[in-house]
Enzyme design. Structure first.
Site, PDB file in Angstrom:
ATOM      1  N   ARG A   1     -22.153  30.725  19.052  1.00 49.34           N
ATOM      2  CA  ARG A   1     -21.053  31.566  19.536  1.00 49.34           C
ATOM      3  C   ARG A   1     -20.214  31.983  18.345  1.00 49.34           C
ATOM      4  O   ARG A   1     -19.803  31.148  17.538  1.00 49.34           O
ATOM      5  CB  ARG A   1     -20.186  30.817  20.551  1.00 49.34           C
ATOM      6  CG  ARG A   1     -18.910  31.568  20.888  1.00 49.34           C
ATOM      7  CD  ARG A   1     -18.176  31.031  22.099  1.00 49.34           C
ATOM      8  NE  ARG A   1     -18.796  31.513  23.340  1.00 49.34           N
ATOM      9  CZ  ARG A   1     -18.183  31.484  24.531  1.00 49.34           C
ATOM     10  NH1 ARG A   1     -16.961  31.001  24.650  1.00 49.34           N
ATOM     11  NH2 ARG A   1     -18.799  31.938  25.611  1.00 49.34           N
TER      12      ARG A   1
ATOM     13  N   CYS B   1     -13.347  23.893  27.811  1.00 47.61           N
ATOM     14  CA  CYS B   1     -12.695  22.598  27.645  1.00 47.61           C
ATOM     15  C   CYS B   1     -12.024  22.184  28.948  1.00 47.61           C
ATOM     16  O   CYS B   1     -11.326  22.992  29.574  1.00 47.61           O
ATOM     17  CB  CYS B   1     -11.614  22.681  26.580  1.00 47.61           C
ATOM     18  SG  CYS B   1     -12.230  23.119  24.963  1.00 47.61           S
TER      19      CYS B   1
ATOM     20  N   TYR C   1     -11.983  28.232  15.075  1.00 48.83           N
ATOM     21  CA  TYR C   1     -12.263  26.834  14.745  1.00 48.83           C
ATOM     22  C   TYR C   1     -13.007  26.770  13.404  1.00 48.83           C
ATOM     23  O   TYR C   1     -13.157  27.784  12.715  1.00 48.83           O
ATOM     24  CB  TYR C   1     -12.992  26.151  15.904  1.00 48.83           C
ATOM     25  CG  TYR C   1     -12.138  26.165  17.164  1.00 48.83           C
ATOM     26  CD1 TYR C   1     -10.921  25.487  17.192  1.00 48.83           C
ATOM     27  CD2 TYR C   1     -12.505  26.899  18.281  1.00 48.83           C
ATOM     28  CE1 TYR C   1     -10.099  25.525  18.317  1.00 48.83           C
ATOM     29  CE2 TYR C   1     -11.697  26.939  19.414  1.00 48.83           C
ATOM     30  CZ  TYR C   1     -10.489  26.249  19.420  1.00 48.83           C
ATOM     31  OH  TYR C   1      -9.671  26.302  20.525  1.00 48.83           O
TER      32      TYR C   1
ATOM     33  N   GLN D   1     -22.197  22.846  23.993  1.00 49.11           N
ATOM     34  CA  GLN D   1     -21.666  23.474  22.779  1.00 49.11           C
ATOM     35  C   GLN D   1     -21.116  22.367  21.883  1.00 49.11           C
ATOM     36  O   GLN D   1     -20.338  21.533  22.348  1.00 49.11           O
ATOM     37  CB  GLN D   1     -20.536  24.431  23.168  1.00 49.11           C
ATOM     38  CG  GLN D   1     -19.984  25.236  21.999  1.00 49.11           C
ATOM     39  CD  GLN D   1     -18.729  26.017  22.391  1.00 49.11           C
ATOM     40  OE1 GLN D   1     -17.747  25.435  22.857  1.00 49.11           O
ATOM     41  NE2 GLN D   1     -18.765  27.315  22.207  1.00 49.11           N
TER      42      GLN D   1
ATOM     43  N   GLY E   1     -16.318  32.605  32.421  1.00 50.05           N
ATOM     44  CA  GLY E   1     -15.426  31.479  32.202  1.00 50.05           C
ATOM     45  C   GLY E   1     -14.525  31.271  33.389  1.00 50.05           C
ATOM     46  O   GLY E   1     -14.864  30.583  34.361  1.00 50.05           O
TER      47      GLY E   1
HETATM   48  C1  FNR Z   1     -12.300  28.465  27.216  1.00 53.13           C
HETATM   49  N1  FNR Z   1     -13.147  29.041  26.298  1.00 53.13           N
HETATM   50  C2  FNR Z   1     -13.918  28.253  25.501  1.00 53.13           C
HETATM   51  N2  FNR Z   1     -14.801  28.829  24.647  1.00 53.13           N
HETATM   52  C3  FNR Z   1     -15.644  28.069  23.944  1.00 53.13           C
HETATM   53  O1  FNR Z   1     -16.439  28.599  23.199  1.00 53.13           O
HETATM   54  N3  FNR Z   1     -15.618  26.715  24.056  1.00 53.13           N
HETATM   55  C4  FNR Z   1     -14.763  26.080  24.881  1.00 53.13           C
HETATM   56  O2  FNR Z   1     -14.814  24.873  25.019  1.00 53.13           O
HETATM   57  C5  FNR Z   1     -13.833  26.860  25.590  1.00 53.13           C
HETATM   58  N4  FNR Z   1     -12.883  26.312  26.383  1.00 53.13           N
HETATM   59  C6  FNR Z   1     -12.161  27.069  27.236  1.00 53.13           C
HETATM   60  C7  FNR Z   1     -11.338  26.476  28.191  1.00 53.13           C
HETATM   61  C8  FNR Z   1     -10.687  27.250  29.118  1.00 53.13           C
HETATM   62  C9  FNR Z   1      -9.835  26.574  30.151  1.00 53.13           C
HETATM   63  C10 FNR Z   1     -10.842  28.645  29.117  1.00 53.13           C
HETATM   64  C11 FNR Z   1     -10.174  29.502  30.156  1.00 53.13           C
HETATM   65  C12 FNR Z   1     -11.611  29.232  28.158  1.00 53.13           C
HETATM   66  C13 FNR Z   1     -13.380  30.474  26.319  1.00 53.13           C
HETATM   67  C14 FNR Z   1     -14.353  30.811  27.446  1.00 53.13           C
HETATM   68  O3  FNR Z   1     -15.609  30.195  27.248  1.00 53.13           O
HETATM   69  C15 FNR Z   1     -14.554  32.316  27.554  1.00 53.13           C
HETATM   70  O4  FNR Z   1     -15.139  32.766  26.367  1.00 53.13           O
HETATM   71  C16 FNR Z   1     -13.255  33.046  27.806  1.00 53.13           C
HETATM   72  O5  FNR Z   1     -12.500  32.392  28.805  1.00 53.13           O
HETATM   73  C17 FNR Z   1     -13.495  34.479  28.229  1.00 53.13           C
HETATM   74  O6  FNR Z   1     -14.256  34.535  29.398  1.00 53.13           O
HETATM   75  P1  FNR Z   1     -13.615  34.741  30.869  1.00 53.13           P
HETATM   76  O7  FNR Z   1     -12.772  33.550  31.177  1.00 53.13           O
HETATM   77  O8  FNR Z   1     -12.814  36.010  30.803  1.00 53.13           O
HETATM   78  O9  FNR Z   1     -14.802  34.843  31.778  1.00 53.13           O
HETATM   79  C1  536 Z   2      -9.985  30.609  24.757  1.00 54.67           C
HETATM   80  N1  536 Z   2     -10.068  29.212  24.454  1.00 54.67           N
HETATM   81  C2  536 Z   2     -11.099  28.736  23.762  1.00 54.67           C
HETATM   82  C3  536 Z   2     -11.299  27.426  23.538  1.00 54.67           C
HETATM   83  C4  536 Z   2     -10.375  26.413  24.124  1.00 54.67           C
HETATM   84  C5  536 Z   2      -9.040  27.015  24.411  1.00 54.67           C
HETATM   85  C6  536 Z   2      -9.137  28.332  25.110  1.00 54.67           C
HETATM   86  C7  536 Z   2     -12.446  26.989  22.746  1.00 54.67           C
HETATM   87  O1  536 Z   2     -13.160  27.806  22.235  1.00 54.67           O
HETATM   88  N2  536 Z   2     -12.686  25.699  22.665  1.00 54.67           N
HETATM   89  C8  536 Z   2     -10.056  31.510  23.574  1.00 54.67           C
HETATM   90  C9  536 Z   2     -10.793  32.677  23.668  1.00 54.67           C
HETATM   91  C10 536 Z   2     -10.850  33.555  22.607  1.00 54.67           C
HETATM   92  C11 536 Z   2     -10.175  33.254  21.450  1.00 54.67           C
HETATM   93  C12 536 Z   2      -9.456  32.079  21.355  1.00 54.67           C
HETATM   94  C13 536 Z   2      -9.392  31.216  22.409  1.00 54.67           C
END
Ligand code: FNR
Ligand code: 536
Length: 509
Positions: A385, A180, A337, A254, A478
């Site tokens: 996911r 996001c 979610y 996604q 990420g």
């Molecule tokens: C996320 N993550 C996330 N996951 C997802 O499924 N949809 C999303 O839109 C988001 N948004 C999001 C925003 C931000 C700013 C972060 C840091 C993370 C989770 C992300 O895709 C990932 O699964 C986690 O951050 C773990 O991976 P990293 O960051 O350790 O490589």
């Molecule tokens: C990390 N985040 C996931 C988001 C947005 C906010 C940050 C998402 O999936 N849209 C996260 C990782 C694992 C569990 C909860 C949140």
């Protein structure tokens, strides 16, 4: 004679694509081999069928056999024969193919001799341009020495091996995890998204997945989230998808519904639930149970009509994602979610057919997946996911994820993207490098489905080992990608791999 043992060895060594060239009576040798390959059901194995024989009638039989009984776990990519074929570093001209077709197998044998001299010949994903639509018939043939040559080659896929799923080929196993950006207005993508995502394609990612994109306005996490609930949201995303593809990445998106965690403020403004007066909205969930903490809003328990509407929202968003030119679609069923709330007994206390038993809790996701698969074309990959575990006693466990993945696979899902947590506030998560990788490994092993590993993957060698070790087919990064858009280029250097820079940057890379 095709030798199943050699094929097995090749597959076990990590072959991802095998061209099987038939030079003799296919009916005699093909069926047992196919039947046998079918038993293997290796998810990472996709077979590229190519036409090399003059015997159209026999070919047609083989094709029928394939169509009727595609071996489980094996994806057969078919293309019309009379087009140029990229084969390793060669392009086989239509004329050569025609000659092979018209003159029996001698030409084909010669061609195979050439292929045998090229290491690249044993694994070459076919580009969608060549793959084209499903041909009416396909054939393939088996060359004993080719199969033997495969057996002798080291096929272990690594971080920079291409990966073909359905007709889509990732240039490497590195993906930008959906993240996001909280930067949209009314769900519409803008210059930030264009530059942010585009830069990561230029940086060398094989796959770029656009952030959680809401299928309905009330499914947004924050007012700044992207959406695909309206046609006017398609065009700015189409520009992005086009750019990603032009720069060699697979364009993924996604689609999501935030359930009880929707209606939150932007993270840099604290991220707490917003009241309607503050620009928030009422939230929906399987049961009227709040998440808690900064997200205390009590969601309305969804009616059957709400459930069917959300399903339709996902289907409509999938159609729009396709219209926007995306090649990879991911359903967001993780992080607490909406789908995740239905899956987990900790958030789903329903007593109708959407709650209670495992079968009931998985119904919404499975039904939605089936409906989405009907509008998402056969030639494009579909991923889901999940949060592989809730990190909570009494919650969703890894055995549930395995059982779910089996059912999703049966509904046409190609890859499980394995994250975890996010469902409850008081979960005890043991975060450390690669902490979610074992989930991807267990699901891959237990279900024979491709997986993506995500979470604290930051280092090139670490990522390469995840792929080489067979724990996942793709790694998604990420935060590391937020820090370094050029991570793939840097990783290639570390691992001694050559990648092609964008032509504009040739003098620097
Ligand atoms: C996320 N993550 C996330 N996951 C997802 O499924 N949809 C999303 O839109 C988001 N948004 C999001 C925003 C931000 C700013 C972060 C840091 C993370 C989770 C992300 O895709 C990932 O699964 C986690 O951050 C773990 O991976 P990293 O960051 O350790 O490589
Ligand atoms: C990390 N985040 C996931 C988001 C947005 C906010 C940050 C998402 O999936 N849209 C996260 C990782 C694992 C569990 C909860 C949140």
């Amino acid at each position: 004679m095709a030798d199943p043992i050699s094929i097995r060895r090749a597959i076990q060594d990590g072959a991802t694509d095998i061209t099987v060239v038939m030079t003799h009576n296919p009916d005699f040798r093909l069926k047992p081999v196919l039947r046998w390959l079918g038993k293997l059901a290796y998810p990472e194995f996709s077979m590229v069928a190519r036409v090399w024989t003059a015997r159209q009638n026999v070919n047609y039989n083989a094709a029928l056999y394939l169509m009727k009984q595609p071996p489980p776990g094996i994806r057969i990519q078919v293309f019309r024969p009379l087009r140029p074929l990229p084969v390793g570093s060669f392009t086989v001209a239509p004329k050569q193919i025609a000659t092979a077709l018209n003159s029996g197998h001698n030409e084909a044998l010669q061609q195979m001799e050439t292929l045998r001299g090229s290491r690249g010949a044993v694994r070459y994903p076919v580009s969608p341009a060549v793959g084209g639509e499903r041909a009416a018939a396909c054939t393939f043939s088996i060359s004993a020495y080719f199969i033997r040559a495969m057996g002798k080659t080291n096929f272990v896929p690594h971080l920079f091996s291409p990966l073909t799923i359905r007709s889509v080929t990732l240039r490497n196993r590195i993906g930008v995890s959906p993240m996001c950006q909280y930067s949209a207005t009314d769900g519409v993508a803008n210059e930030w998204h264009y530059v942010h995502l585009g830069a990561r394609a230029v940086g060398g990612a094989g796959l770029v997945i656009v952030e959680a994109t809401a299928v309905a306005p009330e499914g947004r996490i924050t007012p700044g989230c992207l959406g695909l609930w309206s046609d006017h949201q398609v065009e700015p995303l189409a520009r992005i998808a086009k750019f990603l593809k032009e720069h060699g990445a697979v364009a993924g998106i996604q689609i999501a519904h935030a359930g009880r965690k929707a209606s939150a403020d932007l993270p840099w403004r604290g991220g707490a639930h917003l009241s309607v007066a503050q620009g928030g909205w009422p939230t929906l969930a399987p049961s009227a149970i709040p998440f808690g903490g900064d997200l205390p809003k009590v969601p309305r328990a969804m009616t059957k009509a709400d459930i069917l509407r959300v399903q339709d929202n996902f289907v409509a968003a999938a159609r729009r994602a396709l219209a926007a030119g995306f090649q990879w679609l991911e359903l967001h069923a993780a992080h607490g979610y909406l789908f995740n709330e239905f899956l987990s007994p900790l958030a789903n206390h329903r007593t109708d057919k959407y709650g209670g038993s495992f079968e009931n809790r998985t119904r919404l996701l499975l039904d939605t997946t089936r409906a989405v698969r009907q509008v998402w074309p056969d030639h494009l990959p579909l991923a889901v996911r999940i949060s592989a575990i809730d990190w909570m006693p009494g919650g969703w466990q890894i055995r549930d994820s395995i059982a779910l993945a089996k059912r999703l696979k049966a509904r046409g899902v190609d890859l499980m993207d394995c994250s975890s947590g996010g469902l409850v506030l008081d979960a005890k998560i043991e975060v450390k490098p690669g902490y979610q990788v074992p989930f991807a490994g267990e699901i891959r092993q237990g279900v024979n489905i491709a997986t993506a590993a995500v979470g604290f993957i930051t280092d090139a060698k670490q990522a390469d080992e995840i792929i080489r070790g067979g724990q996942a087919d793709v790694v998604l990064l990420g935060r590391q990608f937020l820090a370094d858009a050029y991570w793939p280029a840097h990783a290639a250097k570390t691992l001694g791999q050559k990648i092609t820079p964008p032509k504009q940057y040739l003098r620097a890379w």
